[in-house]
Design a protein around this motif. Structure first.
Motif, PDB file in Angstrom:
ATOM      1  N   GLU A   1      41.464  53.059  36.950  1.00  0.00           N
ATOM      2  CA  GLU A   1      41.995  51.941  37.741  1.00  0.00           C
ATOM      3  C   GLU A   1      40.874  51.046  38.246  1.00  0.00           C
ATOM      4  OE1 GLU A   1      44.902  49.550  39.432  1.00  0.00           O
ATOM      5  OE2 GLU A   1      45.082  51.226  38.008  1.00  0.00           O
ATOM      6  N   GLN A   2      39.737  51.682  38.667  1.00  0.00           N
ATOM      7  CA  GLN A   2      38.592  50.881  39.093  1.00  0.00           C
ATOM      8  C   GLN A   2      38.049  50.040  37.943  1.00  0.00           C
ATOM      9  OE1 GLN A   2      35.738  53.556  40.794  1.00  0.00           O
ATOM     10  NE2 GLN A   2      36.943  53.912  42.689  1.00  0.00           N
ATOM     11  N   ILE A   3      37.951  50.685  36.744  1.00  0.00           N
ATOM     12  CA  ILE A   3      37.464  49.936  35.575  1.00  0.00           C
ATOM     13  C   ILE A   3      38.413  48.791  35.242  1.00  0.00           C
ATOM     14  CG2 ILE A   3      37.028  50.115  33.103  1.00  0.00           C
ATOM     15  CD1 ILE A   3      36.126  53.041  33.664  1.00  0.00           C
ATOM     16  N   ARG A   4      39.710  49.083  35.299  1.00  0.00           N
ATOM     17  CA  ARG A   4      40.697  48.042  34.993  1.00  0.00           C
ATOM     18  C   ARG A   4      40.621  46.893  36.002  1.00  0.00           C
ATOM     19  NH1 ARG A   4      45.591  46.539  36.343  1.00  0.00           N
ATOM     20  NH2 ARG A   4      45.735  48.129  37.975  1.00  0.00           N
TER      21      ARG A   4
ATOM     22  N   TYR B   1      39.650  43.175  35.231  1.00  0.00           N
ATOM     23  CA  TYR B   1      40.575  42.108  35.638  1.00  0.00           C
ATOM     24  C   TYR B   1      39.839  41.029  36.431  1.00  0.00           C
ATOM     25  CZ  TYR B   1      44.425  39.822  38.065  1.00  0.00           C
ATOM     26  OH  TYR B   1      45.287  38.894  38.584  1.00  0.00           O
ATOM     27  N   HIS B   2      38.988  41.465  37.387  1.00  0.00           N
ATOM     28  CA  HIS B   2      38.220  40.483  38.166  1.00  0.00           C
ATOM     29  C   HIS B   2      37.247  39.714  37.281  1.00  0.00           C
ATOM     30  CE1 HIS B   2      39.716  41.379  42.145  1.00  0.00           C
ATOM     31  NE2 HIS B   2      39.522  42.697  41.964  1.00  0.00           N
ATOM     32  N   LYS B   3      36.630  40.440  36.304  1.00  0.00           N
ATOM     33  CA  LYS B   3      35.704  39.767  35.395  1.00  0.00           C
ATOM     34  C   LYS B   3      36.445  38.731  34.552  1.00  0.00           C
ATOM     35  CE  LYS B   3      32.108  40.765  31.998  1.00  0.00           C
ATOM     36  NZ  LYS B   3      31.416  41.846  31.250  1.00  0.00           N
ATOM     37  N   ARG B   4      37.637  39.122  34.066  1.00  0.00           N
ATOM     38  CA  ARG B   4      38.425  38.185  33.264  1.00  0.00           C
ATOM     39  C   ARG B   4      38.846  36.975  34.097  1.00  0.00           C
ATOM     40  NH1 ARG B   4      41.689  41.582  31.763  1.00  0.00           N
ATOM     41  NH2 ARG B   4      43.522  41.113  33.029  1.00  0.00           N
ATOM     42  N   LEU B   5      39.226  37.264  35.354  1.00  0.00           N
ATOM     43  CA  LEU B   5      39.571  36.149  36.241  1.00  0.00           C
ATOM     44  C   LEU B   5      38.386  35.221  36.460  1.00  0.00           C
ATOM     45  CD1 LEU B   5      41.765  37.809  39.029  1.00  0.00           C
ATOM     46  CD2 LEU B   5      42.520  36.269  37.226  1.00  0.00           C
TER      47      LEU B   5
END
Length: 313
Positions: free
Chosen positions: A186-189, A193-197
């Motif tokens: 979940e932390q990796i996801r 997600y933040h990186k993609r954002l």
């Protein structure tokens, strides 16, 4: 001196009166009987007619006064009767309304007493029902509390037994490992997600900056094009002004040259005219001199003789 007065009563009859009463009577004159009688009858008839008219006027006035009196009396009596009828009607209406009010008050009191009894009965019934419901709820709570305590005790006993067993410990360890691995994933996801954002946000800002740069570049090109166009128009306008001025100057020079030529032609014509006039004047003067010379030669001179063209002394 005693003054006498004559009073005329009827035509032809006169009384002579003085300061102390009647003192004489002048009789009728002859021939006045029929006329006087007719006049007397006419006057008597007129007096009768006048009296009759006065009586009629008096009777009509009296009748008018009586009619007005009876009319006013009828009005007053009618008004009094109407007022009396209105008063009687008002009294009757007041009595009727009082009776109606008493009946309504009695009905209201009866209804109110019935409502009070009904309300008291319903309040007592609802109180009894509420007490019964509260008692039932209390019994259910007590019963449920005992059942819940028993179930809670059994659950605690089972949990203690399960916690002390090796199988439960192994399952708990596996569950903790699973939860830990799921937490890492979940932390990796979340990081991805933040990186993609962040990448999407950077891409959006890059697109916005690119769009703004294109707009600024397009605006700059348009401004440069407009400036070049305005400069070209200015140069064309200046060239046109210069050409117009040059054309105007050439035109003025041409006009001046034409005017000079015309003036020279006119001057030449005038000079020819004046020269011809001078030549004509000189020719006329020469002819005049020749004529004078001829006249002088042909005219004989005293003291001279023609001797072979010589003058004898």
């Amino acid at each position: 001196m005693t003054k006498m007065y004559v009073t005329s009563v009827l035509p032809g009859e006169r009384f002579v009166t003085g300061p102390f009463g009647d003192v004489g009577y002048i009789a009728k004159r002859p021939g006045h009987g029929a006329y006087v009688n007719k006049l007397l009858e006419t006057r008597a008839q007129n007096r009768l007619n006048t009296l009759h008219v006065k009586e009629q006027v008096r009777d009509s006035k009296r009748a008018a006064v009586l009619n007005e009196f009876y009319r006013r009396f009828d009005q007053l009596s009618l008004r009094a009767s109407v007022n009396r009828m209105v008063e009687l009607g008002v009294q009757e209406a007041d009595e009727y309304f009082k009776i109606k009010q008493n009946k309504l008050r009695q009905l209201f009191l009866e209804d109110q007493s019935g409502f009070v009894q009904e309300y008291t009965r319903k309040a007592q019934t609802s109180t009894e029902e509420m007490l019964a419901r509260e008692k039932q709820k209390a019994d259910e709570v007590v019963k449920g509390k005992s059942n819940e305590d028993e179930l809670r005790a059994q659950q605690i006993y089972l949990e203690m037994a399960m916690k002390n067993s090796d199988e439960f410990k192994e399952k708990l360890r596996m569950a903790n490992l699973k939860n830990e691995s799921e937490g890492r994933r979940e932390q990796i996801r979340v990081k991805q997600y933040h990186k993609r954002l962040e990448q999407e946000e950077n891409a959006i800002w890059d697109a916005i900056r690119e769009d703004e740069y294109k707009k600024a570049r397009l605006q700059k090109d348009q401004q440069d094009e407009a400036a070049a166009k305005s400069k070209l128009e200015l140069l064309e306008s200046l060239n046109k002004q210069v050409m117009d001025e040059e054309l105007s100057r050439k035109k003025n020079l041409c006009i001046e040259s034409i005017q000079d030529e015309q003036n020279g032609e006119i001057r030449r014509k005038w000079e020819e005219h004046y020269s011809r006039r001078d030549e004509e004047a000189l020719r006329r003067e020469a002819l005049h001199h020749e004529a004078l010379k001829k006249a002088n030669r042909n005219e004989p001179t005293p003291g001279r003789e023609k001797t072979g063209g010589r003058i004898a002394h």
